[in-house]
Write an enzyme that holds these catalytic residues in place. Structure first.
Site, short mmCIF file in Angstrom:
data_model
loop_
_atom_site.label_atom_id
_atom_site.label_comp_id
_atom_site.label_asym_id
_atom_site.label_seq_id
_atom_site.Cartn_x
_atom_site.Cartn_y
_atom_site.Cartn_z
N TYR A 197 47.93 43.36 31.20
CA TYR A 197 47.00 43.76 32.25
C TYR A 197 47.71 43.68 33.60
CZ TYR A 197 43.22 43.16 35.64
OH TYR A 197 42.41 43.25 36.75
N ASP B 260 46.60 37.40 24.68
CA ASP B 260 45.42 37.98 25.31
C ASP B 260 44.71 38.82 24.26
OD1 ASP B 260 43.57 39.52 26.76
OD2 ASP B 260 44.81 39.45 28.57
N ARG C 107 30.87 20.88 38.62
CA ARG C 107 32.28 21.23 38.54
C ARG C 107 32.96 20.54 37.37
NH1 ARG C 107 36.19 19.23 41.90
NH2 ARG C 107 34.66 18.57 43.44
N LYS D 268 34.62 41.53 29.73
CA LYS D 268 34.69 42.75 28.94
C LYS D 268 33.76 42.66 27.73
CE LYS D 268 37.97 43.81 31.91
NZ LYS D 268 38.32 42.60 32.65
#
Length: 420
Positions: free
Chosen positions: A133, A198, A79, A223
């Site tokens: 988005y 973005d 982590r 993507k």
């Protein structure tokens, strides 16, 4: 030919002469492999790591808690960081031209971490430009992380800023209308407030927002960076100071990226320039054909090019979705195969209907992510799905051009659709 990238490392290590984007895409994050006698990057699946120096471990944990800097020496716990994921982060930062990058389990986890960083500093107000988005829009509008948003056009950003504004967020080209904003002008309007851009649709192949003043560059790495529809991830490219805070949020909230995903993303980056350019060439050709088709009311294609097309049909968009056979009707984008979806029904359904319309997301809008198939084959499928050719309504001919959202730069004229 690629423009050479400035590959001088921010960590003080001198690198070879500047290398082109295509070269960096292949070699960034892998520079040490040959010295280790390796060719392919290793996948480290460990969740924990042995250490017999507990005093040293304590000192490293204290250092991380103070600055969020990556601990020196061997890894501590999954982590806190992972060597395979770190390779991807290094490579993406090099491609975006930033000091660092921090990867997360998804694009939304990455955006959430940015908001939490600013909120932890008492800066909960966000200024944002639509469209974004759909889930990004919803996260801001619903205030799920305690944030408050002011929606504005690019020209109104400076006036919308407040003392507690922690972030300005834009997406260019935007999802799903492909509207573009002048990132350099927006960054100037932000003043000292960080601009988050973005860059999912453009990728660093088509634009590098950090060079235009953005402090934070967000990707849904699911993507184009992955590129094959088989990995989910998000990443923020930024300066090292902000990266340290993001690592602390990631450690505390657990939105870590799995090492196998990190490996797939690093592999995906190596073909990113080739994939984006090939798909962009096909998308430009399809945009030209759609523009000339009387069944299509409007075509949206960005001035910087790219593999995304948005178009509005005269007929029923749901019939087009139901009629494709080669093209896959599915959410997401950036894969090697072509995908099409109806934003008002899926990706932006969660956005209020009036807000959707104001942002240019009409009920007849379709969004298509063009893959690596042959252009003629894709067109044959679209031609069949669009149905019988009919005379367009008066005043809505094939060269009618969609007006961009208020304050955004114009889409290119359909007759001139192409790569730029």
């Amino acid at each position: 030919m690629d423009t050479p990238l400035d590959t001088q490392a921010y960590d003080g290590v001198r690198r070879p002469a500047p290398r082109a984007l295509a070269t960096e895409a292949v070699h960034a994050g892998r520079d040490d492999l040959a010295r280790q006698g390796l060719h392919a990057p290793p996948i480290d699946l460990s969740t924990t790591y042995p250490s017999y120096d507990s005093r040293g471990e304590a000192a490293r944990i204290d250092a991380f808690a103070t600055t969020g800097a990556e601990p020196d020496g061997p890894p501590v716990y999954g982590r806190l960081g992972n060597p395979t994921v770190a390779r991807f982060e290094t490579a993406l930062a090099r491609l975006e031209g930033t000091q660092a990058a921090v990867a997360f389990a998804s694009g939304m986890a990455a955006l959430s971490a940015v908001l939490l960083v600013r909120a932890s500093m008492g800066l909960r107000h966000v200024v944002a430009v639509r469209p974004l988005y759909g889930c990004s829009d919803h996260l801001l509008t619903a205030g799920l992380l305690g944030s408050e948003v002011t929606w504005t056009d690019p020209a109104g950003i400076a006036e919308a800023l407040r003392p507690d504004t922690g972030l300005v967020m834009v997406e260019s080209p935007a999802n799903p209308t492909l509207a573009e904003v002048d990132l350099r002008a927006v960054a100037h309007a932000c003043g000292s407030v960080p601009l988050l851009a973005d860059n999912t649709f453009a990728t660093p192949v088509l634009q590098r927002p950090a060079e235009q003043g953005a402090r934070l560059v967000l990707h849904s790495a699911t993507k184009y960076l992955g590129g094959h529809g088989d990995v989910m991830a998000g990443v923020v490219a930024c300066d090292e100071e902000f990266a340290g805070r993001l690592r602390q949020i990631r450690f505390a909230t657990g939105g870590v990226l799995h090492p196998l995903a990190g490996y797939l993303l690093l592999r995906g980056l190596s073909t990113l320039p080739v994939r984006v350019r090939a798909a962009s060439a096909t998308a430009a050709e399809l945009a030209r054909r759609l523009t000339a088709d009387p069944r299509v009311a409007r075509v949206h294609y960005p001035s910087i090019g790219g593999a995304m097309i948005a178009f509005e049909v005269h007929g029923d968009p749901h019939e087009v979705i139901a009629g494709v056979r080669l093209i896959t009707p599915a959410v997401s984008l950036g894969s090697v195969d072509t995908l099409i979806q109806h934003p008002a029904s899926i990706s932006h359904r969660i956005v209020d209907a009036d807000d959707r319309r104001d942002a240019g997301v009409s009920e007849r809008l379709l969004r298509m992510s063009v893959g690596l198939e042959d252009a003629d084959d894709l067109w044959a499928d679209l031609d069949e799905a669009l149905g019988a050719r009919t005379r367009p309504q008066r005043g809505a001919g094939p060269y009618r051009h969609a007006a961009p959202p208020r304050g955004a730069t114009s889409h290119i004229e359909p007759a001139a659709a192409g790569l730029h």
